[in-house]
Structure formats: C-alpha cells, structure tokens
Design an enzyme around this catalytic site. Structure first.
Site, short mmCIF file in Angstrom:
data_model
loop_
_atom_site.label_atom_id
_atom_site.label_comp_id
_atom_site.label_asym_id
_atom_site.label_seq_id
_atom_site.Cartn_x
_atom_site.Cartn_y
_atom_site.Cartn_z
N HIS A 105 -11.88 7.25 -51.57
CA HIS A 105 -11.32 5.97 -51.83
C HIS A 105 -11.32 4.99 -50.69
O HIS A 105 -11.09 3.84 -50.79
CB HIS A 105 -9.69 6.33 -51.94
N ASP A 137 -12.10 13.29 -53.95
CA ASP A 137 -11.81 12.14 -53.16
C ASP A 137 -12.57 12.59 -51.82
O ASP A 137 -12.19 12.39 -50.76
CB ASP A 137 -10.25 12.21 -52.75
N SER A 216 -7.06 8.30 -43.35
CA SER A 216 -7.81 8.90 -44.61
C SER A 216 -9.47 9.08 -44.06
O SER A 216 -10.06 8.10 -43.52
CB SER A 216 -7.93 7.93 -45.80
#
Length: 387
Positions: A105, A137, A216
């Site tokens: 993402h 992901d 992330s």
C-alpha cells in the site's frame, strides 16, 4: 559479626549486576544495552520510502451546476486538475544487491511513477518497483548499486525471531515523516486476523510498540536484532478509520521471507518462464496504466451497475495507453476481449497474458447523470496497446 558477614555477602552478589546492566542492574554503559545493540545492527538497513505520482481529476464548477439546475442550458465543459500526491513510508534492505521490502500500500500506485529511498546515511536513490501482492500487503523494490559500490547492509530473512508472547519488540521506521526512529513494546498476541477494505489478513503479530503513519514497511525486530515482522499501519486502524491505541500489527517474518523469495525468483526468471500469477499483480497498471477496484455494493448502487458485474477504474496513469484512448476513473470494465470480468483477479489474469505491443479490446460502461437526475449509461468498446 553474622550481620556484617551477611551484608558483605549481599554486596558481593550485587557486584555482577552493577557491572552488567543487561542482567537487570541500574548502572553501567548504556551502549551495552541489548536494545541499543539491536537497533545499531538493523539501523543501516532501514530506509525511508517516498513515492510521487500525478493524478488528473475532472471537476465541474459548482456555480455552473447551480445555474443549470435553475435555468437550464448548456454548461461549460468540466476542467481537469492536476494534483501531485506523495506517500511516505518505510522499508528495509533484504539483500546486498539493493532489494528492499515494504508494504504494497506504500507503493501501490507508484509502479510507473517516481520512487525514492533515503538510506540511513542520508543518501537518496531512485528505486523501481519489482512486484508485489496486495492480498499480503508486501512489495519488493530494487535500488541499482553504482559500479564498484560496497554491498548494502541488510536484515537477514533466514534467521528470524522465535515470536514469543511477551518478548521485547522494537519498531524501526519513518513515522509521520520525521525520519528514522524507534519505538518499543512487546509481542502482545499472535495469529491475529484483521479485515481492511474487505481483504482479510491472517496470522498477524500484534504489538503495543507505537506504529504510526510512515512506519508502514519498516521492520519489527526483537531484542537480538532478528526480524519479527513487517509493520503495517494499514492494519492498525479501526473499521471507522480511527487509529488504535497500543494495538499495532506486523506481517510475520516467515511470510515476508516466503514472499520475497517468490518475488525475487519471479524478477530473475526469463520472460517466457514467469508465472502468470505473480506477473498479474500489477499487469493492468504496468501494461495499460490502469488501477482497478472490485465493485462493492455501494459502488454498484452509485454507478447503477449490477452488483459483482465488472470492475471499476479507480485511477488512470496520465499519458498511459488507457488514458490515451479516453478511459477515465469511474468507468466500469465489463469485458476484456470476449471474456466477462467480475473481479480484479479475473481482469488481472487476462491482462497478464498480454505482452509489450499487444492490443486488448475493453468493453466499458460510462455512467453519466442526465438533466433530470437519472443515471444514463453507454457501452463502448476501446482498443489499447500494451506498453
């Protein structure tokens, strides 16, 4: 005399603790703390990931809409606005030749755009997207080393943490764009399942180490510097979009290891031997400049399309093959060639069979709202050539 001997004996027992802070003492050299040593091991391998893409949006002047509502007549054509979108995240090197793992993402719409990574020493390099898997992901990037450059420092994917409940965790990354930083916690739970945007992620590791936007793609490590997992802020929000408090999630290290192994094998395989499944992850975007999304019930209602029929175009790369033939965000692709498509997976499987220069016929539904407020649909067939 007995009291003196007991006191002396107690003092002698505490000497090792005073000399060795890792055994629970309060004095000693902070540089010898396990957390400090663990961070120093992985720090050179952690990078900041900065992606940049340009999107075009079509907007109608609200005054034109208001005037048309009360007085009718022709409205001026809508204007196209260009907008630069940037995304900040983290990643870490997993090999000496410049392979970097991060969250899908973080780079999901940057495969054909600009991706820059900043190393721990402040040097900035341009990276390219190798491949990724939205269902996990996880994505793989590559930085090409300069001729004669030293091997990159990296985090091992072969010697992973045992993932024990209660063990110390250290989340390293780029929270809120501040640059590389560290937060500390423990492994709070194992084998968690989280659903985000109708995708269920399983077997996640839960930690109370602070994981904020920008973290992330960064590593979650143990006190020995071994990889526990890949941090994901995407999974650390409630279904209402509210950030959780003291609950963060990471993709397990063994899943990261297996995905990277698969991605690298795919990247290094001859073109004729590449597996369709791995190549199809970004086939629509890579070959035609299309970003696709499954039709949810809400989208189907808004577009007047039967639920589960077709896939919606959520974004189009400016100047790409799809953009050049007039495909825009909001259109619904119902056929690729003569085959119906009812999911992104089906569309990607068909797109993945195309090679550079091949042509594909797409049947698209264009939805517009008429003057009476009713939805008007038209079906078009367009041909575009893979780049």
């Amino acid at each position: 005399m007995r009291r003196i001997l007991c006191a002396l004996f107690t003092f002698l027992l505490t000497l090792p603790l005073l000399a060795n802070p890792t055994s629970g003492g309060t004095l000693g050299d902070p540089a010898s703390e396990p957390a400090v040593i663990a961070v120093s091991k992985v720090w050179p391998a952690v990078v900041n990931v900065n992606t940049e893409r340009i999107i075009r949006r079509t907007v109608q002047d609200p005054y034109d809409q208001l005037f048309n509502q009360f007085f009718g007549g022709e409205m001026r054509p809508p204007r196209e606005l260009r907008q630069k979108l940037q995304s900040l995240g983290s990643g870490f090197l997993v090999g000496p030749t410049g392979y970097i793992v991060t969250n899908e993402h973080v780079v999901e719409r940057a495969a054909d755009m600009k991706i820059h990574v900043t190393m721990s020493d402040g040097k900035v390099y341009e990276a390219h997207y190798v491949t990724g898997d939205p269902s996990k992901d996880i994505a793989l990037l590559k930085v090409d080393p300069a001729p004669g450059a030293k091997p990159y420092p990296y985090i091992s994917l072969t010697d992973l943490s045992p993932d024990l409940l209660g063990e110390t965790t250290l989340a390293v990354g780029n929270p809120l764009g501040y640059g590389l930083s560290v937060s500390r916690g423990i492994v709070s739970a194992l084998n968690r399942s989280v659903t985000v945007d109708e995708v269920e992620y399983q077997d996640l590791i839960q930690t109370d180490a602070a994981i904020n936007p920008g973290n992330s793609g960064g590593p979650l490590i143990d006190i020995g510097g071994k990889l526990i997992g890949l941090n994901s802020v995407k999974m650390s929000f409630t279904p209402q979009g509210v950030p959780t408090q003291g609950i963060g999630f990471a993709i397990p290290g063994n899943e990261v290891r297996d995905a990277v192994k698969e991605f690298m094998a795919q990247a290094n395989a001859p073109a004729g031997l590449r597996r369709a499944g791995a190549a199809s992850v970004s086939a629509a975007r890579r070959l035609f400049g299309l970003q696709l999304q499954d039709l949810t019930a809400d989208l189907s209602d808004a577009l007047g399309v039967p639920n589960g029929q077709g896939v919606v175009v959520s974004d189009v790369d400016e100047g790409g093959p799809a953009y050049q033939v007039g495909i825009r965000a909001g259109m619904v692709i119902v056929k690729v060639g003569r085959f119906d498509v009812n999911s992104v997976g089906e569309a990607e499987s068909l797109f993945s069979k195309a090679g550079n220069g091949d042509e594909a016929d797409l049947t698209v539904l264009v939805t517009q709202r008429g003057r009476s407020g009713r939805l008007l649909q038209s079906e078009q067939v367009v041909s575009l050539k893979a780049k």
